[in-house]
Enzyme design. Structure first.
Site, PDB file in Angstrom:
ATOM      1  N   SER A   1      -7.122 -16.545   2.030  1.00 36.24           N
ATOM      2  CA  SER A   1      -6.680 -15.730   0.896  1.00 36.24           C
ATOM      3  C   SER A   1      -5.698 -14.631   1.300  1.00 36.24           C
ATOM      4  O   SER A   1      -5.013 -14.074   0.438  1.00 36.24           O
ATOM      5  CB  SER A   1      -7.882 -15.101   0.191  1.00 36.24           C
ATOM      6  OG  SER A   1      -8.518 -14.153   1.035  1.00 36.24           O
TER       7      SER A   1
ATOM      8  N   LYS B   1      -8.902  -7.677   1.573  1.00 37.09           N
ATOM      9  CA  LYS B   1      -7.842  -7.788   0.563  1.00 37.09           C
ATOM     10  C   LYS B   1      -6.842  -6.651   0.756  1.00 37.09           C
ATOM     11  O   LYS B   1      -7.073  -5.704   1.511  1.00 37.09           O
ATOM     12  CB  LYS B   1      -8.413  -7.718  -0.860  1.00 37.09           C
ATOM     13  CG  LYS B   1      -9.434  -8.792  -1.198  1.00 37.09           C
ATOM     14  CD  LYS B   1      -8.842 -10.194  -1.231  1.00 37.09           C
ATOM     15  CE  LYS B   1      -9.921 -11.231  -1.548  1.00 37.09           C
ATOM     16  NZ  LYS B   1      -9.419 -12.612  -1.389  1.00 37.09           N
TER      17      LYS B   1
END
Length: 257
Positions: free
Chosen positions: A62, A104
């Site tokens: 991701s 993230k």
């Protein structure tokens, strides 16, 4: 008698003891100092790193291409209040993952408005953000999402691989509209260390919105460890090199008989 008489003089022994090569005692002292200093730098560097950095393995893609699946990173332990736009952070939130840290990128902080997309770019506080860390040719977001007003004390986070990232856009229907509390942040990623990809590039696209985080001391720590290793190896090598030099045969002086 008619024969030639010769006289040889024995070399002075300086009191019957050999002093060894000139300067050897000074060299031994300097080598000892080098080894001691090297150990301080080497161990001190590792100790410093252990105090402020934590290793993490990123299990998914991701955050590709910035951090690929299976790569290992070093993240500096920071307080959530130190986080800035563009930082790649490690945080824990039970609504995102039950018992695992999540990695993230912060794209908006408390008080910001964030939306996508304007001319194919992420928009924060009305400004289009350049994101060179995204995969080449990829979109800033695979789906448009409505403007989100980030509450004070919270963060809006996206993965660099927007197509496969379960990030804030996947939690927009949650009570917090996909945002995460600053207090959930455990660390800020400084570098990918396995494989040795080095320090993360600065997210300059966010500079128009405010100051960016400064890199941690990982680079300085690395130089301390390398310098310490060089001093230890160099100082430790002095003794064997000096002994080998002392065992080399010396040419005898040529004299008249």
């Amino acid at each position: 008698m008619g024969g030639e008489s010769t006289t040889r003089t024995a070399p002075h022994s300086g009191g019957g003891t050999s002093s060894g090569p000139v300067g050897s005692r000074t060299g031994q002292r300097l080598s000892g100092v080098a080894v001691a200093l090297g150990l301080v730098l080497f161990l001190g560097g590792f100790g410093w790193a252990a105090l402020i950095y934590r290793p993490y393995t990123v299990p998914t893609s991701s955050m590709a291409p910035t951090i690929k699946a299976g790569e290992r990173v070093l993240a500096q332990v920071v307080d959530g209040d130190e986080v800035r736009r563009g930082d790649v952070v490690v945080f824990t939130d039970k609504t995102w993952a039950a018992n695992a840290p999540v990695v993230k990128r912060v794209v908006a902080v408390g008080g910001d408005t964030v939306s996508c997309c304007t001319n194919g770019k992420l928009t924060v506080n009305g400004k289009q953000i350049e994101e060179p860390y995204l995969p080449e040719g990829s979109l800033a977001e695979i789906k448009n999402f409505p403007t989100v007003e980030v509450p004070q004390g919270r963060l809006f986070l996206l993965g660099d691989e927007r197509q496969g990232s379960l990030d804030s856009t996947a939690h927009l229907t949650d009570a917090a509209s996909g945002t995460v509390a600053r207090g959930a942040v455990k660390a800020r990623v400084d570098a990918v260390v396995w494989p040795m990809d080095g320090m993360l590039k600065r997210p300059t696209g966010f500079e128009t919105l405010g100051s960016l985080s400064q890199p941690g001391p990982l680079g300085t720590i690395g130089w301390l460890i390398v310098a310490g290793a060089v001093l230890v190896l160099g100082g430790g090598a002095y003794g064997p090199i000096a002994k080998r030099a002392a065992r080399r045969p010396r040419p005898e002086p040529t004299g008249a008989r």
